[in-house]
Scaffold this motif. Structure first.
Motif, short mmCIF file in Angstrom:
data_model
loop_
_atom_site.label_atom_id
_atom_site.label_comp_id
_atom_site.label_asym_id
_atom_site.label_seq_id
_atom_site.Cartn_x
_atom_site.Cartn_y
_atom_site.Cartn_z
N THR A 1 1.36 -29.72 21.11
CA THR A 1 0.80 -29.90 22.51
C THR A 1 1.22 -28.82 23.50
O THR A 1 0.49 -28.21 24.18
CB THR A 1 1.44 -31.51 23.07
N ASP B 1 -5.91 -33.53 21.28
CA ASP B 1 -4.67 -33.61 20.66
C ASP B 1 -4.41 -35.00 19.96
O ASP B 1 -5.05 -35.95 20.06
CB ASP B 1 -3.69 -33.67 21.80
N ASP B 2 -3.66 -34.96 18.71
CA ASP B 2 -3.24 -35.71 17.85
C ASP B 2 -4.61 -36.51 17.29
O ASP B 2 -4.74 -37.76 17.55
CB ASP B 2 -2.44 -36.87 18.50
MG MG Z 1 2.11 -33.74 21.03
#
Ligand code: MG
Ligand code: ADP
Length: 450
Positions: free
Chosen positions: A157, A216-217
Motif C-alpha cells: 500500500t 489494492d488487495d
Molecule cells: Mg495494504
C-alpha cells in the motif's frame, strides 16, 4: 478521518469486532484544545474502561494520523456538555492546524506519509520499488499493468500511494484513483442495487474516466463473479486507452486459483514484482527512518532489539516502536532495553524464532484440530484424524520439502506411497476449492509462521 483512526486501532491491534463496536466506535471527538484532544465516551464506565485499556492505542493512532502528538483526554458526553465553550479564536486555530491535511487526504484518499521519500529500499523490495518508480515516471507507457504482490504489512500500500503522490506531483491535473478492491466491490454492489442505468453509468464513468487506477488487495475479488466481470471491463477500457493500472495482491496471479482465467492472464500482461520480508539491515533502516521522521531519539540497543526480534511484518515493526514511544510519553519513562523487553513481551514471543520442522508441523496441526500427536501418528481411520494427518503430510511437503520417506517415518513408519496419496488428496481438495480445508490450512500456516 476519525473513523479511519478508529479502524487503524482495530487493525493494528487486532481487536475483536465486539471490542471495537463496544468501546471504540461510540467514541467521538469533542474538540482539540492546543495539543489536547478531547474525546467523549457515552457513559462513565465506558470512559474509564477506554481510559485504562485503549488510551495508548488512541494516542499512537492519533499521532500517526495527524503527524503530530496529542494528549488524549477521555470524558463522558455529559461532562462535555458542561464544559465551557472555548475562547472565540482558539477553536478556529485549533481546527485550522490539522484541517489542510484532512482535506488533502480526503481529496485523493492517499496517506500523505506514504511517499517514495519515506520508503526504505532493501533487498526485499528493490525490484518492486524500481518498477513502481518507473511506472510513476511514465504512467501508461511501459509496464501496464504493474502487479505488486507480497504478504501483509510489507509495503504494498505504501508503494502504491507513493506512485499516486508522485504522478500527482508531476502533474496535478492527472486523474488518479486509488481504491481497495473492497471499495470497488461495494460501490459496484451499491450501483447495481440502485437498479437504474444512471447509477451504473456513474460507476463506469468514475472508474473509466481516469488516467491511473490503483486497486489494492485485489485478492478480495476472487470468487465474486459480478465484481470480476466489471473489473475485467474496467481493465480493458483503461488498458486499451493506455491508462496506467496498478494492482496489489497478497499472492501472484498464477496462485489466484479461482480467479477467472481471462482476468488472471490480463494481470500477467505487464510487470509482476514481489515484496518479501525485510532482512535485518532493512528492518534497521526502516526503524531508523521512522525515528527520523517522527523526531524520536532512541537508543541503538533498543532499535537493534526490535529489529532482531520482529521479522516478518513491517507494520508490527513500526507498531513496536510506536508502543514504546507512547508508553514512555504517557508514563514519563525513559526508553531502554529493559523497558523494551517488558513492553514488547506480548509482541515478541519466544517461539517467533522457532524453525518450522516436520515435528513442529505435527505439533501445531494436532493442537489446531484439538487432537493428540499420537492420534495422528497412530492407526485410526476416522475423518477427524485422517484429515489432520493428511494436512501434516501436505504441509511437510509444502513448507519443509522433507522427502516422502522421512515424513512416513515421522508419522509412525507409514509407507512412502501412503504419504504421496495423503499429500495428493489435500492438493486435490484444495484445487476443488474446499473452502473449509483451505481456511484451516491458512490458519495453521499463520500459527507456524508466528
Ligand atoms: Mg495494504
Ligand atoms: P501492505 O499494504 O503490504 O500490507 P503497508 O504498505 O500498509 O503494507 O505497510 C505497512 C507499514 O509498513 C506502513 O506503515 C508502511 O509505511 C511501512 N513500510 C512498509 N515498507 C516500508 C519501507 N520499505 N520503508 C518504510 N516503511 C515501510
Amino acid at each position: 478521518k476519525w473513523d479511519k483512526i478508529l479502524e487503524s486501532i482495530r487493525d493494528d491491534n487486532e481487536l475483536s469486532n465486539v471490542a471495537f463496536k463496544t468501546w471504540l466506535l461510540p467514541l467521538k471527538v469533542f474538540r482539540i484544545e492546543g495539543n489536547i484532544l478531547k474525546i467523549t465516551a457515552p457513559f462513565e464506565q465506558a470512559a474509564t474502561y477506554v481510559e485504562n485499556k485503549y488510551k495508548t492505542f488512541l494516542y499512537v493512532a492519533v499521532a500517526e494520523a495527524m503527524g503530530e502528538e496529542y494528549e488524549i483526554r477521555i470524558i463522558t458526553e455529559d461532562e462535555a456538555l458542561k464544559e465551557k465553550p472555548l475562547e472565540p479564536e482558539t477553536p478556529k486555530k485549533a481546527a485550522a492546524a490539522p484541517a489542510p491535511k484532512v482535506a488533502e487526504e480526503q481529496k485523493t484518499n492517499l496517506n500523505p506519509r506514504y511517499t517514495f521519500d519515506t520508503f526504505v529500499i532493501g533487498s526485499n523490495n528493490r525490484f518492486a520499488h524500481a518498477a513502481a518508480l518507473a511506472v510513476a515516471e511514465s504512467p501508461g507507457k511501459e509496464y501496464n499493468p504493474l502487479f505488486l504482490y507480497g504478504g501483509v504489512g510489507l509495503g504494498k500500500t505504501h508503494l502504491m500511494h507513493s506512485v499516486a503522490h508522485y504522478i500527482l506531483q508531476q502533474d496535478p491535473t492527472k486523474k488518479v484513483l486509488y481504491v481497495t478492491s473492497e471499495v470497488f466491490t461495494n460501490e459496484l454492489i451499491d450501483s447495481i442495487r440502485n437498479g437504474n442505468n444512471n447509477s451504473m453509468t456513474a460507476f463506469r464513468e468514475k472508474y473509466r474516466n481516469i488516467d491511473v487506477l490503483l486497486i489494492d488487495d485485489v485478492q478480495f475479488i476472487i470468487g465474486k463473479e459480478s465484481t470480476q466481470e466489471e473489473f475485467f471491463h474496467t481493465f480493458n477500457a483503461l488498458h486499451s486507452a493506455n491508462k496506467q493500472i496498478i494492482i496489489s495482491s497478497d499472492r501472484p496471479p498464477k496462485d489466484m486459483e479461482t480467479l477467472e482465467a481471462r482476468l488472471q492472464s490480463r494481470f500477467e500482461w505487464g510487470l509482476i514484482a514481489d515484496i518479501s520480508s525485510p532482512d535485518y539491515e532493512t528492518r534497521m533502516a526502516i526503524l531508523r527512518k521512522k525515528e527520523e521522521l517522527d523526531g524520536y531519539n532512541i537508543d541503538d540497543e533498543v532499535i537493534r532489539y526490535i529489529a532482531t526480534n520482529i521479522k516478518s511484518n513491517i507494520r508490527e515493526l513500526e507498531g513496536a516502536l510506536n508502543k514504546l514511544v507512547a508508553l514512555s510519553n504517557l508514563e514519563k519513562r525513559e526508553i531502554n532495553i529493559s523497558m523494551a523487553e517488558e513492553v514488547l513481551k506480548d509482541i515478541i514471543s519466544p517461539n517467533q524464532k522457532r524453525e518450522v520442522t516436520p515435528q513442529v508441523i505435527l505439533d501445531v496441526v494436532a493442537e489446531h484440530y484439538g487432537i493428540s500427536v499420537s492420534d495422528i501418528i497412530g492407526g485410526k481411520r476416522n475423518a477427524e484424524i485422517v484429515t489432520p494427518r493428511q494436512v501434516v503430510m501436505y504441509l511437510c511437503r509444502e513448507i519443509t520439502d522433507t522427502p516422502y520417506k522421512a515424513i512416513g517415518i515421522l508419522l509412525g513408519n507409514r509407507d512412502h506411497s501412503t504419504i504421496i496419496n495423503g499429500d495428493g488428496k489435500v492438493r486435490k481438495q484444495l484445487q476443488a476449492n474446499d473452502g473449509s480445508l483451505k481456511n484451516n490450512i491458512d490458519i495453521i500456516r499463520k500459527k507456524l509462521s508466528s
